[in-house]
Design an enzyme around this catalytic site. Structure first.
Site, PDB file in Angstrom:
ATOM      1  N   CYS A 113       0.821  -1.209   0.000  1.00 24.58           N
ATOM      2  CA  CYS A 113       0.000   0.000   0.000  1.00 24.58           C
ATOM      3  C   CYS A 113       0.862   1.269   0.000  1.00 24.58           C
ATOM      4  CB  CYS A 113      -0.961  -0.051   1.184  1.00 24.58           C
ATOM      5  SG  CYS A 113      -2.340   1.089   1.100  1.00 24.58           S
ATOM      6  N   HIS A 114       0.824   2.065   1.066  1.00 23.54           N
ATOM      7  CA  HIS A 114       1.635   3.276   1.187  1.00 23.54           C
ATOM      8  C   HIS A 114       3.013   3.001   1.786  1.00 23.54           C
ATOM      9  CE1 HIS A 114      -2.336   5.117   0.680  1.00 23.54           C
ATOM     10  NE2 HIS A 114      -1.745   6.269   0.434  1.00 23.54           N
ATOM     11  N   GLY A 115       3.268   1.759   2.186  1.00 24.63           N
ATOM     12  CA  GLY A 115       4.534   1.392   2.815  1.00 24.63           C
ATOM     13  C   GLY A 115       5.786   1.803   2.053  1.00 24.63           C
ATOM     14  N   PRO A 116       5.784   1.724   0.700  1.00 22.02           N
ATOM     15  CA  PRO A 116       6.995   2.093  -0.037  1.00 22.02           C
ATOM     16  C   PRO A 116       7.433   3.545   0.104  1.00 22.02           C
ATOM     17  CG  PRO A 116       5.566   0.753  -1.421  1.00 22.02           C
ATOM     18  CD  PRO A 116       4.786   1.101  -0.173  1.00 22.02           C
ATOM     19  N   TRP A 117       6.580   4.398   0.648  1.00 21.79           N
ATOM     20  CA  TRP A 117       6.978   5.791   0.871  1.00 21.79           C
ATOM     21  C   TRP A 117       8.268   5.876   1.688  1.00 21.79           C
ATOM     22  CZ3 TRP A 117       2.023   8.924   2.516  1.00 21.79           C
ATOM     23  CH2 TRP A 117       1.683   9.813   1.491  1.00 21.79           C
TER      24      TRP A 117
END
Length: 192
Positions: A113-117
């Protein structure tokens, strides 16, 4: 239950605002194959979880502050999403340094989800293939990643997925890829 990951320790790095299912389901899947897990965060105590980024969804007990953790203590790392969670992690120097060191170690990392930020902030995505929640794909491209719209993307020891709806495939891939990465170079159970 199998014991594919018995004796291995997996770090989960998250803070307040983590998407509950993106922490809970992979952690449960890893426990199911014998892995030990530790929740690392920015602070001691508990972190608050969310459902669909909006609704409160309980808490998780923190095992250790990321500032006190060492990459050498873990065999793999999971970065769950939720919008608020990685947005806070990427602003914390200790969290970013831990993620950068983990990526440089060559140990497996899984993110959803947004984890790669946080990976983008650690400047470790250049030339890597990843997927994510649609709203951060431009950020990942700007960080040098090739962004795909697939259920799960595996690029070496980096595993990524788009959203909670991809959790079944994500969890299965995480178990398979972590087990592969942690298997000894010479494993008598694997035919050559």
């Amino acid at each position: 239950m199998t014991d594919e990951l018995r004796g291995h320790k997996v770090a989960f790095l998250a803070t307040d605002g983590v998407e509950r299912v993106e922490l809970e389901q992979p952690r449960g899947a890893l426990h199911g194959v014998g892995a030990d897990t530790e929740l690392l965060s920015l602070h001691d105590g508990e972190i608050s979880a969310r459902q669909m980024d909006i609704d409160p969804a309980g808490t998780f007990t923190v095992d250790r502050k990321v500032a006190d953790a060492s990459v050498g203590d873990y065999d793999a790392l999971v970065l769950p999403g939720g919008t608020m969670n990685p947005d806070q992690l990427r602003m914390d120097p200790a969290a970013v340094a831990f993620v950068k060191a983990f990526m440089e170690s060559g140990k497996p990392i899984a993110t959803i989800c947004h984890g790669p930020w946080t990976l983008a902030e650690a400047n470790v995505l250049r030339g890597r293939r990843v997927t994510s929640w649609p709203s951060i794909r431009t950020d990942l491209r700007n960080a040098g990643a090739e962004v795909l719209d697939e259920e799960v993307v595996v690029d070496g020891r980096l595993i990524s997925s788009r959203s909670p709806r991809d959790l079944p495939a994500f969890c299965n891939t995480v178990i398979d890829e972590f087990a592969k990465a942690m298997r000894p170079a010479w494993d008598p159970t694997v035919e050559r």
